[in-house]
Write a protein that holds these residues in place. Structure first.
Motif, short mmCIF file in Angstrom:
data_model
loop_
_atom_site.label_atom_id
_atom_site.label_comp_id
_atom_site.label_asym_id
_atom_site.label_seq_id
_atom_site.Cartn_x
_atom_site.Cartn_y
_atom_site.Cartn_z
N LYS A 695 0.66 -1.13 -0.13
CA LYS A 695 0.08 0.14 0.10
C LYS A 695 0.97 1.25 -0.22
CE LYS A 695 -3.77 -2.23 2.70
NZ LYS A 695 -3.00 -3.52 2.62
N ALA A 696 1.95 1.10 0.33
CA ALA A 696 2.86 2.33 0.38
C ALA A 696 3.18 3.23 -0.60
CB ALA A 696 4.34 2.00 1.05
N CYS A 697 3.08 2.27 -2.01
CA CYS A 697 3.41 2.78 -3.45
C CYS A 697 2.20 3.40 -3.83
CB CYS A 697 3.84 1.58 -4.23
SG CYS A 697 2.56 0.48 -4.66
N VAL A 698 0.89 3.00 -3.53
CA VAL A 698 -0.12 3.67 -3.72
C VAL A 698 -0.30 5.07 -3.09
CG1 VAL A 698 -2.59 3.38 -3.69
CG2 VAL A 698 -1.32 1.38 -4.00
N LYS A 699 0.20 5.05 -1.84
CA LYS A 699 0.06 6.40 -1.12
C LYS A 699 0.96 7.42 -1.85
CE LYS A 699 -1.14 4.70 3.55
NZ LYS A 699 -0.78 4.74 4.96
N GLY A 700 2.17 6.86 -2.13
CA GLY A 700 3.20 7.79 -2.93
C GLY A 700 2.86 8.16 -4.18
N LEU A 701 2.02 7.16 -4.89
CA LEU A 701 1.49 7.47 -6.23
C LEU A 701 0.49 8.59 -5.95
CD1 LEU A 701 0.81 6.89 -9.36
CD2 LEU A 701 -1.05 5.22 -8.42
N GLU A 702 -0.45 8.44 -5.09
CA GLU A 702 -1.59 9.52 -4.81
C GLU A 702 -1.10 10.84 -4.40
OE1 GLU A 702 -5.09 6.39 -4.21
OE2 GLU A 702 -4.26 7.21 -2.61
N ALA A 703 0.07 10.89 -3.63
CA ALA A 703 0.77 12.04 -3.18
C ALA A 703 1.20 12.78 -4.53
CB ALA A 703 1.95 11.53 -2.40
N PHE A 704 1.78 12.00 -5.48
CA PHE A 704 2.38 12.60 -6.52
C PHE A 704 1.20 13.04 -7.44
CE2 PHE A 704 2.25 11.58 -10.95
CZ PHE A 704 3.23 12.56 -11.44
N TYR A 705 0.05 12.46 -7.54
CA TYR A 705 -1.24 13.06 -8.36
C TYR A 705 -1.48 14.24 -7.74
CZ TYR A 705 -1.96 8.66 -10.55
OH TYR A 705 -1.85 7.14 -11.29
N LYS A 706 -1.50 14.47 -6.50
CA LYS A 706 -2.00 15.49 -5.69
C LYS A 706 -1.27 16.76 -5.75
CE LYS A 706 -4.63 13.16 -1.72
NZ LYS A 706 -4.62 13.17 -0.46
N GLU A 707 0.13 16.40 -5.90
CA GLU A 707 1.03 17.57 -5.79
C GLU A 707 1.10 18.06 -7.19
OE1 GLU A 707 6.13 17.99 -5.88
OE2 GLU A 707 5.19 16.14 -5.40
N VAL A 708 1.18 17.27 -8.23
CA VAL A 708 1.13 17.98 -9.82
C VAL A 708 -0.21 18.61 -9.95
CG1 VAL A 708 3.09 16.32 -10.69
CG2 VAL A 708 0.54 15.64 -10.70
N CYS A 709 -1.33 18.21 -9.49
CA CYS A 709 -2.52 18.94 -9.94
C CYS A 709 -2.44 20.11 -9.18
CB CYS A 709 -3.75 17.96 -9.45
SG CYS A 709 -4.01 16.63 -10.43
N SER A 710 -1.98 20.23 -7.91
CA SER A 710 -1.91 21.49 -7.09
C SER A 710 -1.31 22.47 -7.81
CB SER A 710 -1.49 21.19 -5.61
OG SER A 710 -0.08 20.78 -5.69
N LYS A 711 0.09 22.05 -8.37
CA LYS A 711 0.82 23.13 -9.00
C LYS A 711 -0.01 23.67 -10.25
CE LYS A 711 5.25 20.77 -8.18
NZ LYS A 711 6.27 20.16 -8.85
N TYR A 712 -0.96 22.98 -10.87
CA TYR A 712 -1.59 23.37 -12.02
C TYR A 712 -2.58 24.51 -11.35
CZ TYR A 712 0.35 21.04 -16.10
OH TYR A 712 1.05 20.58 -17.10
N PHE A 713 -3.26 23.84 -10.24
CA PHE A 713 -4.31 24.71 -9.77
C PHE A 713 -3.80 26.10 -9.04
CE2 PHE A 713 -6.39 20.54 -8.45
CZ PHE A 713 -6.96 20.52 -9.50
N THR A 714 -2.66 26.20 -8.76
CA THR A 714 -2.04 27.13 -8.29
C THR A 714 -1.56 28.14 -9.33
OG1 THR A 714 -1.08 26.25 -6.42
CG2 THR A 714 -0.11 28.08 -6.86
N ASN A 715 -1.06 27.66 -10.41
CA ASN A 715 -0.57 28.21 -11.39
C ASN A 715 -1.80 29.15 -12.32
OD1 ASN A 715 2.00 27.67 -11.39
ND2 ASN A 715 2.01 26.07 -12.74
N GLN A 716 -3.11 28.36 -12.35
CA GLN A 716 -4.15 28.81 -12.66
C GLN A 716 -4.76 30.22 -11.91
OE1 GLN A 716 -6.79 25.56 -13.07
NE2 GLN A 716 -6.22 24.86 -14.92
N LEU A 717 -4.65 30.05 -10.60
CA LEU A 717 -4.95 31.20 -9.68
C LEU A 717 -4.19 32.38 -9.79
CD1 LEU A 717 -5.73 29.01 -6.30
CD2 LEU A 717 -7.23 30.48 -7.87
N HIS A 718 -2.75 32.05 -10.23
CA HIS A 718 -1.91 33.27 -10.43
C HIS A 718 -2.28 33.91 -11.59
CE1 HIS A 718 0.36 32.52 -6.70
NE2 HIS A 718 1.30 31.46 -7.38
N ILE A 719 -2.68 33.12 -12.71
CA ILE A 719 -3.02 33.85 -13.86
C ILE A 719 -4.30 34.65 -13.75
CG2 ILE A 719 -4.04 33.36 -16.29
CD1 ILE A 719 -2.16 30.64 -16.17
N LEU A 720 -5.28 34.28 -12.97
CA LEU A 720 -6.39 34.91 -12.92
C LEU A 720 -6.08 36.14 -11.92
CD1 LEU A 720 -8.90 31.96 -11.81
CD2 LEU A 720 -8.78 32.99 -14.02
#
Length: 720
Positions: A695-720
C-alpha cells in the motif's frame, strides 16, 4: 450402387474411413421412412435425379440417413428406386451416383461426420427424429429444385468457412485445399488457410501458403504482413527483411511496409555482432523513414496513421542499450502523424477546476485490462485507492474480458469498454475531463501508442507495464520504482521520472494451488536439479548463453527447462559444444503450458534463472509466490532490475549476483546444496507480506497526483 454402412465403428476407424470418402462433396438427406412407399420412392427418385443432373455429380456423395428403418429394408427401397430410374430415365445409378447409407450412428460417429457435410437437401417429408440427432444447425439446406444451380465451389467454400469459424482447423484445411483444386481461389481463402496452419503450428505449410498467396495476390497487404511478422518471430530475420522490402515494392503507398522495411530487427540474435549490426541498421532506417515520410495529402496522412496503428517498435529495446534518442525520434514521428490526423486532440488542455466536494479524476487507458502480465499489477493501485480524494475512470480498448476485467470494473467509478475504436476511445476520454491520464504500458499495443501521441488530458503518464521510455512529447511523467532505478536513471527517459516507493506497484499475491502433479508428468527426472528458464526467447541475449553450459559443466544433474519453444536451441547447442557438452543432455524445451501446469512447473523446479539485461516481472513475482529460489543480476536499466528489486523488498538478497561469475557460482551452490535451497525458500515464504499488496506505493502515487494537480491549480490562480 456403392453403399457404405458406418454403424458399430470406433471413432478412429470412422475418421479413417471418412478421410478417404470425404474427398467428395457430401450432401445429406433425411427421408421419412414411415411415409407411404409410393411417396417415399418418388421423393428418393427426385433427389437422386437432381444429384445426377448436377454438373459436378461425379464429385458428389449422397448420404441417406436410415434412422427408423433397417439397412436391409433401406436397400430394398433403393433397389426399387434404381430400377425405376433405369427404366424411365435410363440412369444407371450404380455408375452415375455414389450413395452411402448412414444409420444407427453413435455420438462419436455423428461428431466425426458433422464437419464433412457440405449441405442438406430439404425433402417434403423428413425424418425429424433423425434430423434432431445430427449437429446440422449451420449446414446449408437447399430445396430440391434449386440444388442444381449451386456451384460446387460454393458448397466447399461454405463448409470451409463454417469449419474455420468453429475452430476445426484440420477439417477446414482439407476443405480449403479442395477449394483451391476446384477454383483459383481468392485472397481470403489463402489468408484463412494460413491461419489454420498457424493454429496447428505447421510452420512450413504456413509460410509456403503465404508465399503462394502473395504470388497470386501481390497487393494483399495482410498476407505480406503475416509473412514478415511471423518470419521475424521465428528467427528468420533475413527472410523477414527481404519480404518487407518486397511488400514495400508491391504496396509503395502502404506506410506499414515502409516501417517494416526500415525498422525490422530480430526477435532473437545469433551473436553479439548481430546486435551491433541491426542496431546500426535501425538507426539508419529510422533516419530514412523520417526523411521519406510524407503526410501532406489526406491519403498520406491516413496511410501513415494506419501504419503506426498496426505495429510498434517493441523489439528494439531488447538490444540492452539506452534507447532514449531513438525513442524520441520515433515518438516525435508518431506524434506528428497523430497531429495531422487529429489536430483537435494535440492542443494543450487546461487543468479542470476542482469544485467543492469534487475529486481528482484519474483515468487509466489500456488494451490489456484483462489477465495480462503488463497490467495485472494495476488492480492494486485501484483496489487501495483513496476514494475520498480520487475518482477512477478506466478505458478498456481491447476485447478479451475475463475475471480480471471484472476486477477493473469493480474498482472503477466509471468503466468504459471501447474495443478497437481509436476515435471513440479518445472522444470519451476528452468528454470525461480528466485531470490525469495514465497508460499502464506504452509500446506493446499499437493503438495505445497512437492514443498516447495525442493530448487527451492536461497531464499524461506512463507506468512500467512496458519498462522503456516512450519518447513521446505528449507523455509528461514516467511512473517507476525507487528500488528499480539506478542513480542516473533520468538519462534513460524522455519523460520526467517519478520514483514511487518500493517496487512502484501493488501486486496482488497470486493464488498458488497445492502440488497435484509430479515431474514425470512433464517428462522430468526426479533426481535432476531443475533450473527454470521461463522468459520469452527475445529476453535471452547470446553473450550470456555460456552461463548455462558453465553451470552444467560443474553440475552434471542440471536440467534447464525452457517454456517458450525451441528458438534458442541452435545457440545453446553451440554454447554447450564449446565446453564439450551436448545441450540435449541438459536442455528441455516445453510448450507454454496452461496456467495450472505453469504453476506446477514452478513448484516442481529447484531454481529460477533470471535473464540478464531484461529480467522477469510477472514471472518472477509468481515464482516468489511459489517460494522458488531466484538468481538475478541487476542490469544497467530499470528493465533489467525487476527481480533485484523484488528480492530486496522481500528481504532475501542472498541470490542477487553482482556479475556473471557470481551468478554461476550461486546457481551451482543452490544446485549442490538442497538445504540452502530450502532455507532460501522458507525465508521467501515468511516474507511474502513485505512484497505483495503493497500500500505504500499507492500512497506515494496519490501524493504525486495531488502534488502535480495542485501546481496546476496554483498556476491557474496566479493567472487569474
Amino acid at each position: 450402387m456403392k453403399q457404405t454402412n458406418l454403424s458399430n465403428r470406433v471413432e478412429g476407424a470412422i475418421t479413417d474411413t471418412l478421410a478417404v470418402k470425404y474427398e467428395n462433396i457430401n450432401i445429406i438427406i433425411f427421408p421419412d421412412w414411415l411415409q407411404s412407399e409410393e411417396s417415399l420412392i418418388l421423393e428418393l427418385e427426385q433427389v437422386i435425379k437432381t444429384v445426377i443432373n448436377h454438373s459436378d455429380s461425379n464429385q458428389i456423395t449422397l448420404l441417406i440417413n436410415t434412422n427408423g428403418i433397417s439397412e436391409d429394408d433401406a436397400n430394398l427401397v433403393l433397389s426399387i428406386v434404381a430400377m425405376n430410374l433405369l427404366l424411365t430415365e435410363d440412369f444407371d445409378i450404380t455408375v452415375e451416383c455414389e450413395i452411402s447409407l448412414l444409420g444407427n450412428l453413435d455420438e462419436l460417429e455423428l461428431r466425426a461426420i458433422a464437419p464433412f457435410l457440405h449441405g442438406r437437401i430439404i425433402l417434403q417429408h423428413e425424418n425429424l427424429e433423425g434430423l434432431a440427432l445430427f449437429i446440422i444447425e449451420n449446414v446449408p439446406a437447399y430445396k430440391i429444385e434449386n440444388f442444381h444451380n449451386i456451384h460446387l465451389g460454393q458448397l466447399v467454400y461454405d463448409l470451409s468457412t463454417r469449419l474455420f469459424k468453429e475452430g476445426k482447423w484440420i477439417e477446414a484445411i482439407a476443405q480449403y485445399q479442395k477449394l483451391l483444386e476446384i477454383q483459383s481461389g481468392d485472397a481470403d481463402i489463402y489468408y484463412n488457410l494460413t491461419y489454420c496452419y498457424r493454429q496447428l503450428n505447421l510452420l512450413d505449410e504456413y509460410f509456403q501458403t503465404l508465399q503462394e498467396g502473395i504470388k497470386l495476390y501481390p497487393q494483399e497487404g495482410r498476407l505480406h504482413f503475416s509473412l514478415i511478422i511471423d518470419l521475424r518471430r521465428n528467427g528468420r530475420i533475413q527472410e523477414a527483411i527481404l519480404s518487407a522490402e518486397n511488400a514495400a515494392k508491391c504496396l509503395p503507398d502502404d506506410y506499414t511496409f515502409q516501417i517494416l522495411k526500415y525498422l525490422t530487427v530480430p526477435s532473437i540474435y545469433e551473436n553479439i555482432e548481430e546486435i551491433n549490426f541491426y542496431r546500426q541498421r535501425y538507426i539508419q532506417g529510422l533516419r530514412n523513414l523520417i526523411e521519406q515520410t510524407s503526410i501532406k495529402t489526406t491519403e498520406d496522412q491516413h496511410s501513415a496513421l494506419a501504419g503506426i496503428g498496426r505495429l510498434t517498435n517493441f523489439y528494439l529495446s531488447y538490444q540492452a542499450q539506452n534507447d532514449i534518442d531513438l525513442q524520441r525520434q520515433y515518438g516525435n514521428l508518431v506524434h506528428e502523424i497523430m497531429a495531422t490526423n487529429y489536430p483537435q486532440w494535440v492542443v494543450p488542455l487546461s487543468m479542470p477546476k476542482l469544485q467543492p466536494n469534487q475529486k481528482i479524476r484519474i483515468g487509466y487507458a489500456s488494451h490489456y485490462l484483462h489477465s495480462y502480465s503488463g497490467t495485472l499489477w494495476l488492480t492494486g493501485w485501484l483496489r487501495y485507492c483513496d476514494r475520498q480524494n480520487f475518482e477512477i475512470y478506466c478505458y478498456y480498448t481491447g476485447n478479451e474480458p475475463d475475471p480480471v476485467t471484472q476486477q477493473f470494473q469493480n474498482y472503477s467509478d466509471v468503466f468504459h469498454h471501447i474495443p478497437y475504436n481509436l476515435s471513440a476511445a479518445c472522444e470519451q476520454i476528452i468528454a470525461d475531463k480528466l485531470h490525469i491520464l495514465v497508460f499502464p504500458e506504452i509500446g506493446m499495443d499499437a493503438q495505445t501508442m497512437q492514443m498516447a501521441g495525442l493530448r487527451l488530458a492536461p497531464l499524461q503518464c506512463v507506468a512500467w507495464g512496458h519498462p522503456v521510455t516512450t519518447g513521446l512529447p505528449t507523455i509528461n511523467y514516467f511512473l517507476s520504482s525507487e528500488l528499480m532505478e539506478p542513480e542516473n536513471a533520468q538519462e534513460h527517459y524522455s519523460e520526467k521520472l517519478i520514483r514511487l516507493p518500493n517496487i512502484g506497484v501493488s501486486y496482488p499475491k497470486p493464488y498458488i494451488p497445492p502440488v497435484i502433479k509430479t515431474r514425470s508428468d512433464f517428462g522430468l527426472e526426479n533426481d535432476a536439479v531443475i533450473y527454470l528458464c521461463c522468459q520469452a526467447p527475445f529476453k535471452y541475449l547470446p553473450q550470456y548463453d555460456f552461463i548455462f553450459a558453465e553451470i552444467a559443466r560443474r553440475l552434471s544433474e542440471a536440467k534447464f527447462v525452457f517454456l517458450r519453444g525451441t528458438l534458442l536451441e541452435p545457440r545453446l547447442k553451440r554454447a554447450f559444444a564449446a565446453v564439450e557438452l551436448n545441450s540435449e543432455d541438459y536442455c528441455v524445451f516445453l510448450n507454454i503450458p496452461e496456467r495450472l501446469d505453469y504453476l506446477m512447473i514452478n513448484l516442481l523446479s529447484d531454481v529460477y534463472l533470471d535473464t540478464f539485461t531484461w529480467s522477469g516481472g510477472n514471472t518472477t513475482l509468481e515464482a516468489i509466490a511459489c517460494n522458488l529460489p531466484i538468481i538475478t543480476c541487476p542490469g544497467e536499466f530499470m528493465r533489467g532490475r525487476h527481480s533485484d528489486s523484488f528480492l530486496k523488498m522481500l528481504g532475501v538478497t542472498d541470490t542477487i549476483a553482482e556479475n556473471e561469475t557470481e551468478y554461476i557460482e550461486i546457481a551451482v551452490k543452490l544446485g549442490l546444496n538442497p538445504a540452502w535451497r530450502d532455507t532460501i525458500a522458507e525465508r521467501m515464504s515468511q516474507n511474502h507480506d513485505r512484497l505483495f499488496d503493497d500500500k505504500a506505493c499507492v500512497k506515494g502515487l496519490e501524493a504525486f497526483y495531488k502534488e502535480v494537480c495542485s501546481k496546476y491549480f496554483t498556476n491557474q490562480l496566479h493567472i487569474l
